[in-house]
Write an enzyme that holds these catalytic residues in place. Structure first.
Site, short mmCIF file in Angstrom:
data_model
loop_
_atom_site.label_atom_id
_atom_site.label_comp_id
_atom_site.label_asym_id
_atom_site.label_seq_id
_atom_site.Cartn_x
_atom_site.Cartn_y
_atom_site.Cartn_z
N ASP A 1 30.63 40.34 36.10
CA ASP A 1 29.49 39.68 36.75
C ASP A 1 28.25 40.57 36.78
OD1 ASP A 1 30.38 41.38 38.72
OD2 ASP A 1 30.83 39.80 40.19
N SER A 2 28.34 41.80 36.23
CA SER A 2 27.13 42.59 35.96
C SER A 2 26.21 41.82 35.02
CB SER A 2 27.49 43.94 35.34
OG SER A 2 28.36 43.76 34.23
N ASP B 1 35.50 38.23 35.07
CA ASP B 1 35.36 38.38 36.52
C ASP B 1 35.44 37.03 37.22
OD1 ASP B 1 35.18 40.97 37.46
OD2 ASP B 1 33.03 41.15 37.07
N LYS C 1 39.67 39.39 36.80
CA LYS C 1 39.49 40.53 37.72
C LYS C 1 38.84 40.02 39.00
CE LYS C 1 36.09 43.74 37.01
NZ LYS C 1 35.23 43.61 38.20
N GLU D 1 37.55 41.47 43.16
CA GLU D 1 37.20 42.67 43.94
C GLU D 1 37.91 42.67 45.29
OE1 GLU D 1 32.98 43.21 44.36
OE2 GLU D 1 32.62 43.06 42.20
N GLU E 1 35.56 51.99 41.19
CA GLU E 1 34.11 52.12 41.00
C GLU E 1 33.52 53.08 42.04
OE1 GLU E 1 31.92 48.53 40.31
OE2 GLU E 1 30.01 49.59 40.28
O1 KIV Z 1 30.84 43.38 36.36
C1 KIV Z 1 31.05 44.50 35.91
O2 KIV Z 1 30.40 44.96 34.96
C2 KIV Z 1 32.08 45.32 36.52
C3 KIV Z 1 32.15 46.75 36.09
C4 KIV Z 1 31.14 47.52 36.86
C5 KIV Z 1 33.48 47.33 36.23
O3 KIV Z 1 32.80 44.87 37.34
#
Ligand code: KIV
Length: 256
Positions: free
Chosen positions: A45-46, A84, A112, A114, A181
């Protein structure tokens, strides 16, 4: 290889060959990174920050991730594709499974999410549905508003204990790996040595985890407006793009 076999192969790298992971949001980059031998492509989600121009990841929706994930998955990479679960798409175990199913239908091998203990039941539900899950502990970007910024983790014994308890809860629920992280290097080493699944670090100090993940724009130097202190660009795509565009403008407008 099936998604489950790919995830198991990553899990099996603990203590042997370090894992090289990168974020990826589009078709050409996915093809190039796969050809380069990257082990994991994370449609993270970056995306919201480095591609879509939002201030943080809390603006990212499931539709955003699906759109970019489909492009990455169209390359049919050898790498494990992780997607994500965006904020607010895994509030309950049932919602987490529904979201994870949409992501795997769009081409993700694994998902993934969090958080630690509070997410264990959601991880258990997703893995029970046959979908591999990667955890994410330490600094959690989806909590940036509650925490009032991005703060280093693992600085006190209580913080290390919280990460370890979260990791054990996630492992018990079935994760095959955990992203760490912005955890201090000493704590990352301690956590990596203590747990049974691979840790994949970002902002933890290179070599302190079982693998590394970087945001692709940090590696390529293509997002110069925000460069985290731990970023190690290997090239300058921003500079090359400006130079090429200037040459083009000059050629087209006849000023060369
Ligand atoms: O969304 C993302 O890029 C991430 C990384 C920072 C691991 O979760």
């Amino acid at each position: 290889m099936s998604p489950q076999q790919k995830a198991a192969a990553i899990a099996g790298r603990k203590g042997s060959r370090p894992i090289a992971a990168l974020t990826c949001y589009d078709f050409p980059t996915a093809r190039l990174l796969d050809e380069a031998g990257v082990d994991i492509l994370l449609v993270g989600d970056s995306l919201g920050m480095v591609v879509l121009g939002f201030p943080d990841t809390t603006h990212v929706t499931l539709d955003h991730i699906l759109h970019h994930l489909e492009a990455v998955a169209r390359t049919k990479p050898k790498a494990l594709v992780i997607a994500d679960l965006p904020i607010h798409t895994y509030n309950t175990p049932q919602q987490a499974v529904e979201t994870a199913r949409k992501l795997t239908a769009a081409g993700a091998d694994a998902v993934k999410l969090e958080g630690g203990i509070r997410q264990a039941e959601k991880v258990r539900a997703i893995t029970a549905a046959g979908i591999p899950v990667c955890g994410h502990l330490g600094m959690l970007p989806q909590r940036v508003l509650e925490e009032g910024g991005y703060h280093k983790k693992g600085k006190t014994p209580a913080q290390i204990r919280a990460i370890l308890e979260g990791a054990e809860a996630l492992i018990d629920a079935g994760v095959f790996a955990i992203i760490l992280e912005s955890v201090t290097p000493a704590s990352s080493r301690e956590i990596t040595a203590a747990i049974s699944v691979p840790t994949i670090g970002i902002g933890c100090g290179e070599g302190t985890c079982d693998g590394e993940i970087a945001v692709i724009t940090d590696l390529l130097g293509s997002f110069p407006w925000f460069v985290p202190p731990f970023a190690k660009p290997e090239t300058d795509v921003a500079g090359a793009t400006i130079a090429a565009a200037r040459k083009y403008v000059s050629r087209v407008s006849g000023n060369s």
